[in-house]
Enzyme design. Structure first.
Site, PDB file in Angstrom:
ATOM      1  N   LYS A  70       0.857  -1.187   0.000  1.00  0.00           N
ATOM      2  CA  LYS A  70       0.000   0.000   0.000  1.00  0.00           C
ATOM      3  C   LYS A  70       0.883   1.223   0.000  1.00  0.00           C
ATOM      4  O   LYS A  70       1.848   1.293   0.763  1.00  0.00           O
ATOM      5  CB  LYS A  70      -0.855  -0.004   1.280  1.00  0.00           C
ATOM      6  CG  LYS A  70      -1.866   1.095   1.325  1.00  0.00           C
ATOM      7  CD  LYS A  70      -3.151   0.698   0.626  1.00  0.00           C
ATOM      8  CE  LYS A  70      -4.048   1.867   0.320  1.00  0.00           C
ATOM      9  NZ  LYS A  70      -3.725   2.568  -0.934  1.00  0.00           N
ATOM     10  N   LYS A  94       4.626   2.240   8.530  1.00  0.00           N
ATOM     11  CA  LYS A  94       3.419   3.028   8.814  1.00  0.00           C
ATOM     12  C   LYS A  94       2.195   2.124   8.949  1.00  0.00           C
ATOM     13  O   LYS A  94       1.412   2.257   9.896  1.00  0.00           O
ATOM     14  CB  LYS A  94       3.201   4.043   7.683  1.00  0.00           C
ATOM     15  CG  LYS A  94       2.125   5.038   7.976  1.00  0.00           C
ATOM     16  CD  LYS A  94       1.917   5.994   6.828  1.00  0.00           C
ATOM     17  CE  LYS A  94       3.133   6.851   6.541  1.00  0.00           C
ATOM     18  NZ  LYS A  94       2.852   7.897   5.552  1.00  0.00           N
ATOM     19  N   LYS A 106       5.375   2.135  -2.818  1.00  0.00           N
ATOM     20  CA  LYS A 106       5.342   3.544  -3.247  1.00  0.00           C
ATOM     21  C   LYS A 106       5.662   3.584  -4.731  1.00  0.00           C
ATOM     22  O   LYS A 106       6.351   2.700  -5.255  1.00  0.00           O
ATOM     23  CB  LYS A 106       6.404   4.352  -2.482  1.00  0.00           C
ATOM     24  CG  LYS A 106       6.079   5.821  -2.380  1.00  0.00           C
ATOM     25  CD  LYS A 106       4.999   6.041  -1.340  1.00  0.00           C
ATOM     26  CE  LYS A 106       4.752   7.482  -1.032  1.00  0.00           C
ATOM     27  NZ  LYS A 106       3.858   7.633   0.128  1.00  0.00           N
TER      28      LYS A 106
HETATM   29  P1  NAD Z   1       0.710  18.337  -1.770  1.00  0.00           P
HETATM   30  O1  NAD Z   1       1.289  18.133  -3.117  1.00  0.00           O
HETATM   31  O2  NAD Z   1      -0.759  18.473  -1.630  1.00  0.00           O
HETATM   32  O3  NAD Z   1       1.364  19.629  -1.121  1.00  0.00           O
HETATM   33  C1  NAD Z   1       2.725  19.767  -0.931  1.00  0.00           C
HETATM   34  C2  NAD Z   1       2.975  21.135  -0.341  1.00  0.00           C
HETATM   35  O4  NAD Z   1       4.371  21.265  -0.117  1.00  0.00           O
HETATM   36  C3  NAD Z   1       2.559  22.271  -1.259  1.00  0.00           C
HETATM   37  O5  NAD Z   1       2.036  23.342  -0.523  1.00  0.00           O
HETATM   38  C4  NAD Z   1       3.874  22.669  -1.892  1.00  0.00           C
HETATM   39  O6  NAD Z   1       3.841  24.017  -2.328  1.00  0.00           O
HETATM   40  C5  NAD Z   1       4.837  22.435  -0.738  1.00  0.00           C
HETATM   41  N1  NAD Z   1       6.230  22.252  -1.185  1.00  0.00           N
HETATM   42  C6  NAD Z   1       6.688  21.424  -2.172  1.00  0.00           C
HETATM   43  N2  NAD Z   1       8.035  21.570  -2.313  1.00  0.00           N
HETATM   44  C7  NAD Z   1       8.414  22.484  -1.401  1.00  0.00           C
HETATM   45  C8  NAD Z   1       9.655  23.081  -1.069  1.00  0.00           C
HETATM   46  N3  NAD Z   1      10.777  22.720  -1.695  1.00  0.00           N
HETATM   47  N4  NAD Z   1       9.659  24.000  -0.070  1.00  0.00           N
HETATM   48  C9  NAD Z   1       8.505  24.360   0.577  1.00  0.00           C
HETATM   49  N5  NAD Z   1       7.309  23.839   0.295  1.00  0.00           N
HETATM   50  C10 NAD Z   1       7.266  22.917  -0.671  1.00  0.00           C
HETATM   51  O7  NAD Z   1       1.274  17.173  -0.841  1.00  0.00           O
HETATM   52  P2  NAD Z   1       0.662  16.576   0.492  1.00  0.00           P
HETATM   53  O8  NAD Z   1      -0.268  15.498   0.107  1.00  0.00           O
HETATM   54  O9  NAD Z   1       0.208  17.660   1.369  1.00  0.00           O
HETATM   55  O10 NAD Z   1       1.944  15.852   1.119  1.00  0.00           O
HETATM   56  C11 NAD Z   1       2.899  16.555   1.929  1.00  0.00           C
HETATM   57  C12 NAD Z   1       3.816  15.548   2.608  1.00  0.00           C
HETATM   58  O11 NAD Z   1       3.030  14.632   3.371  1.00  0.00           O
HETATM   59  C13 NAD Z   1       4.649  14.675   1.689  1.00  0.00           C
HETATM   60  O12 NAD Z   1       5.855  14.355   2.338  1.00  0.00           O
HETATM   61  C14 NAD Z   1       3.790  13.417   1.547  1.00  0.00           C
HETATM   62  O13 NAD Z   1       4.569  12.302   1.169  1.00  0.00           O
HETATM   63  C15 NAD Z   1       3.288  13.300   2.951  1.00  0.00           C
HETATM   64  N6  NAD Z   1       2.051  12.521   3.112  1.00  0.00           N
HETATM   65  C16 NAD Z   1       0.908  12.837   2.451  1.00  0.00           C
HETATM   66  C17 NAD Z   1      -0.234  12.096   2.664  1.00  0.00           C
HETATM   67  C18 NAD Z   1      -1.548  12.438   2.023  1.00  0.00           C
HETATM   68  O14 NAD Z   1      -2.534  11.736   2.305  1.00  0.00           O
HETATM   69  N7  NAD Z   1      -1.640  13.481   1.233  1.00  0.00           N
HETATM   70  C19 NAD Z   1      -0.198  10.993   3.532  1.00  0.00           C
HETATM   71  C20 NAD Z   1       0.972  10.705   4.214  1.00  0.00           C
HETATM   72  C21 NAD Z   1       2.088  11.488   3.989  1.00  0.00           C
END
Ligand code: NAD
Length: 428
Positions: A70, A94, A106
């Site tokens: 997953k 996780k 992934k």
């Molecule tokens: P997203 O694409 O919706 O948003 C990412 C955010 O990070 C955006 O606001 C973007 O502008 C910002 N960003 C990207 N590069 C950047 C940089 N170099 N400096 C500053 N800001 C930056 O992504 P998300 O879904 O919110 O995921 C964020 C993190 O959480 C990631 O590490 C992802 O792997 C992790 N994550 C997400 C989920 C989920 O359900 N969405 C679940 C578990 C973990």
């Protein structure tokens, strides 16, 4: 990923440390240090102007002892095989720490999705599935959205898989749109999950949530709902959020004297998490460089953007008042930063516990797909809260019982569960 940090080396380094503490059999350690299967492939896509572009795609299946792999699919211009390996490894831990019956995987494509038209994105998504359909499925590997991918993309991917297999199979992808097999509450799940763990940490530490201030990195899916949850569920204030500006190719921090209003910012952020600077400034927001978020006065720090941004250089700039680091992003703290946080006695909620709300809700989505019966949003969020709270306390109990740091305790809980499943199946 950012800078020179190799995320996979970091994941292995974290695992090795705990394997040593657990006195794990060297053969089992070797099996768990590396993914079980890796797929790398090229995806040719016909662009709208008639030209052909070829994209690099990945899928890594780290360990499926506890159930089907997953994990999300990321569309990111600096995606690498090592980043995908690291993220797949973290997914195994996780799912195990959240105690859902799934393994770790992934995927990704090296692409900036903002440069593609809707039709090009659809062809790219279908191309990923054409490469991977024999090795994914509800009983094999169930991908989901992540950085740069959306529910609509999961809808296209599920459709392509169903066409190729000749069977309508909603359970092959999670994070699908509502009405297309998606679950209510999935959009909020990761951000709210972060806040459920912060709430439990505050209870444990005796911190008043209503007097609390958070500094948040990012304003994508996780950061948006973490901001809303921090304000609406806990009654706290959010000093700032930050984002990557895809037009300027740089990042900015957005703060406001009264604390940010996530509902307003949601009206001026695009689907990639870039906030409209002009509209933010007009509404009284202070806009500074992207690294300023970590320096804001707060007692809760929530890195929820991208890996490696809390590192040796930045961690020393955090406010002296920080009591909790809640790792909304995957791998936001480097080992050096982790050591600093540990030395300072700051309570860290490790990524694979803190952001497990997304995958837990994805698990609920596949359960609903299997039953062909769907829960209300309230039912989903209540079940999510119960799972996250139980996961948090499982790790906290291990941490206090063994007198170990929360990240080590989370690894101990997770690795123990995965090793037991491997032993039950005769793999170890
Ligand atoms: P997203 O694409 O919706 O948003 C990412 C955010 O990070 C955006 O606001 C973007 O502008 C910002 N960003 C990207 N590069 C950047 C940089 N170099 N400096 C500053 N800001 C930056 O992504 P998300 O879904 O919110 O995921 C964020 C993190 O959480 C990631 O590490 C992802 O792997 C992790 N994550 C997400 C989920 C989920 O359900 N969405 C679940 C578990 C973990």
């Amino acid at each position: 990923m950012s800078g020179q940090i190799n995320a996979f080396e970091m994941a292995q380094e974290q695992f090795d440390g705990v394997a040593k503490k657990l006195n794990l059999d060297p053969q089992i350690s070797e099996a768990l240090r590396w993914p079980m299967r890796e797929f790398t492939f090229r995806i040719p896509v016909r662009m709208d102007d008639g030209s052909l572009r070829v994209f690099q795609g990945y899928r890594v299946q780290h360990n499926d002892a506890r159930g089907p792999n997953k994990g999300g699919i990321r569309f990111h211009p600096s995606e690498t095989l090592d980043t995908v390996r690291a993220l797949a490894t973290w997914m195994t831990w996780k799912c195990a720490v959240a105690d859902i019956p799934l393994g770790g995987g992934k995927g990704g494509i090296i692409v900036d999705p903002a440069t593609l038209s809707t039709a090009e994105k659809e062809r790219l998504c279908r191309g990923w599935v054409q490469n991977m359909w024999r090795n994914i499925g509800p009983r094999q590997d169930v991908p989901a959205p992540d950085v740069g991918t959306t529910p609509q993309m999961m809808g296209w991917m599920m459709d392509e898989y169903s066409k190729l297999t000749g069977q309508f199979t909603p359970g092959v992808f999670t994070g699908k749109p509502l009405g297309g097999g998606g679950s209510l509450g999935r959009t909020e799940a990761t951000g709210y999950g972060v806040i459920y763990t912060v709430r439990e940490a505050m209870k444990y530490l005796g911190i008043d949530p209503k007097k609390s201030v958070a500094a948040i990195e990012g304003f994508g899916n996780v950061a948006q709902y973490a901001s809303i949850g921090f304000i609406e569920m806990l009654g706290g204030k959010v000093a700032c959020v930050s984002c990557w500006d895809r037009h300027d190719k740089t990042s900015y921090t957005y703060s406001h004297a009264n604390g940010i209003d996530p509902h307003f910012l949601l009206t001026i952020v695009d689907q990639y998490g870039t906030i409209d600077k002009v509209k933010a400034e007009a509404a009284g927001y202070i806009i500074e460089s992207g690294d300023k978020w970590i320096e804001k006065d707060c007692n809760v720090l929530i890195p929820a953007a991208i890996e490696g941004h809390v590192n040796a250089e930045t961690v020393v700039k955090m406010s002296k008042n920080v009591k909790i680091v809640a790792e909304g992003a995957n791998g936001p703290c480097t080992p050096e930063a982790d050591e600093y946080i540990k030395q300072k006695g700051i309570f860290d909620i490790p990524d694979f516990l803190c952001n497990a709300g997304g995958v837990t809700c994805s698990y609920f989505e596949s359960v609903q797909n299997d039953m062909n019966f769907y829960w209300s949003k309230q039912e989903v969020l209540e079940k999510l809260d119960a799972k996250m709270t139980s996961a948090f306390h499982g790790v906290l109990n291990m941490s206090t019982k063994e007198n170990v740091y929360m990240r080590d305790a989370a690894y101990m809980v997770a690795i123990d569960r995965v090793v037991k499943a491997m032993q039950l199946r005769g793999w170890a």
